[in-house]
Each structure stands twice: as structure tokens, then as C-alpha cells.
Design an enzyme around this catalytic site. Sequence first.
Site, PDB file in Angstrom:
ATOM      1  N   GLU A  50       0.826  -1.215   0.000  1.00 47.51           N
ATOM      2  CA  GLU A  50       0.000   0.000   0.000  1.00 47.51           C
ATOM      3  C   GLU A  50       0.859   1.263   0.000  1.00 47.51           C
ATOM      4  O   GLU A  50       0.534   2.248  -0.674  1.00 47.51           O
ATOM      5  CB  GLU A  50      -0.951  -0.009   1.205  1.00 47.51           C
ATOM      6  CG  GLU A  50      -1.923  -1.174   1.239  1.00 47.51           C
ATOM      7  CD  GLU A  50      -2.761  -1.286  -0.028  1.00 47.51           C
ATOM      8  OE1 GLU A  50      -2.996  -0.260  -0.689  1.00 47.51           O
ATOM      9  OE2 GLU A  50      -3.175  -2.413  -0.373  1.00 47.51           O
ATOM     10  N   HIS A  62       1.931   1.938  -3.467  1.00 44.55           N
ATOM     11  CA  HIS A  62       0.901   2.628  -4.254  1.00 44.55           C
ATOM     12  C   HIS A  62       1.016   4.143  -4.076  1.00 44.55           C
ATOM     13  O   HIS A  62       0.892   4.902  -5.041  1.00 44.55           O
ATOM     14  CB  HIS A  62      -0.499   2.173  -3.824  1.00 44.55           C
ATOM     15  CG  HIS A  62      -0.965   0.912  -4.479  1.00 44.55           C
ATOM     16  ND1 HIS A  62      -0.870   0.701  -5.843  1.00 44.55           N
ATOM     17  CD2 HIS A  62      -1.547  -0.206  -3.958  1.00 44.55           C
ATOM     18  CE1 HIS A  62      -1.378  -0.497  -6.135  1.00 44.55           C
ATOM     19  NE2 HIS A  62      -1.784  -1.062  -5.014  1.00 44.55           N
TER      20      HIS A  62
END
Length: 304
Positions: free
Chosen positions: A145, A148
Site C-alpha cells: 500500500e 501505491h
Amino acid sequence: MLFEQIAANKRKTVFIILGFFIFVLMVGAAIGIIVWNNYLNGLILAAAIGAVYILIMVMSSSSVVMAMNHAKEVTSKEQAPVLWDTVESMAMVAGIPMPKVYIVEDPSPNAFATGISPEKGAVAVTRGLLNKLERYELEGVIAHEISHIRNYDIRLSTIAIALVAVIAILSDLAMRLIFWGSLTGGRNSRKSDNNNGGGAQIIIYVVALIFVILAPIIATAIQFALSRNREYLADASAVELTRNPDGLIQALQKISGDTKKMEEVSASSESIYFSSPLKSKKDKPGLFDSHPPISSRIERLENM
């Protein structure tokens, strides 16, 4: 092998985004031909609507996404010490500011990130993820994450979603203009133009019309292709941060083995999750799948 995968995924993303922008302009040109018999008018319309819509989407706050997914902010380390430490350490390794931390009270293990830049990043995990994963597995998911955010994937996906919406708006607008034009005599004018231009003009008009009708479907397929590619890139980038592919592999295996779907998922947010919250079990990605199959992600990680 790791850095080759990262470089290849980045190149593929550039091609997809460039193709997406060209596709939007092609839709605009087709609408210009259909409605005004002038592709330039359609290009200007597509560029104007696209610019405004992308700006609105990019400026939207990440807090809106969190609210849509019922995420509650963790405001101090004492509330979730393991999660807080993991996010803080992975952000430090990635060289970005620590994102805000959120928890979604859902038993299904999952996570997502949002924020158009590292300075505005936020990471959310479900209660099920915290309960199910060991710390080294949690590190793999959080690194994914964080990647990202560091790779500006949220900004890219926001632009892609905006472009799909723009194409849908343009397609709908074209159908309405054609309908109203037929009621006000535009059809007779078109027939006169076709008589002057011959059969070629009719063929161009029909091809443009078919293209505009199919454009929203094609655009959605492109958006999901981009989403799948960014998931592979985030996996590779996560390994770059943790230097431990096994943690991410074990996390993916545990999440794949969990059959519980998320109880409340915003349809517009499905593509931002770590794995599909709808628990797809496909071995091969479909054109309209937001995530690659977990088995495919694991295979790539094992080959690093």
C-alpha cells in the site's frame, strides 16, 4: 529480476495512460464527426470536459474515500501499536511522509491506500487483516500500500476513473444530440451532406457512431488493465522495501484462503483494495477484473 519487473511495469503503465488520453481524443473526434461533421469541435469538447473532470477528481479529499468505506482514523500509536509502527517504518524505508492510518471494522482481511501524493497519503486496513496476519505478513501488505502512494498509483487510478467517466459523459451527450438533431431536422441536413459526399461519408458516420457507442466499454477495459498492472508493480515495489517476498506471499495465501466477502464495499472503491473484496477465484484475469488473480501475483513473487 525485481528491478526488471518494476521497470517493465512502469513502461507498460506509460503506454496505457498515453493510449487512454489518445482514446479520449478519438472519442471526441468521432462525436465531432457525428454531431457537427467536424472532428475539431469534438476534440475541443473532449479536452475541455476531460480537463475539468480530472481536476475535480484529483482535488477530491482522501477523507471522502475513507468515509465511503467506513474507515475510522487511528489518531495515536496507543490505539493500534503494531499497525502504527509498521506503517511508520515502511514509510520511512520508502522515503515518504507517514500516511494517516485508518481501520475498517470488517472481518474480511483487506487493505487499501488513498491520496494523490505522498504528502496526502492514507492507509486503511480491515480488522480482519490485523487479526489474521503475522507481523511480517502485515509488513508485506503495508509495503504494498505504501508503494501505491510512493508510485503515485492513486493519482493515476483517479485520472483513469475520470477518463472513463468523461468518455461515458461524451457518449451519452452524443446520443442525446443525435436524438434532438433528428427531431429538429438535423437528419435531413445530414442526408444532404451524405448525398454531396457520397458513400464514403456515410461509412465514416456509421463507423464513428459505432465507435462512440462501444467507447465506454473499451474505456472500462483499459482502466482495469491499468489497475491490474499497478497491482503487479506494487507487489514488486513492496519486495523492494521489505526484502522479503515470503511475507507478501504468505499474506496473499491467507487472504486467498479467506472466503468472507467484505460486508460493505463502495462499488467505486473496489479497484483500490489490496485484493478484490468480492473474493474472485479466477486463475486468469478477465477484461473487467480490477485485480490480477492472487495465484498469478504469488507466482510472480516466487520468481523474484
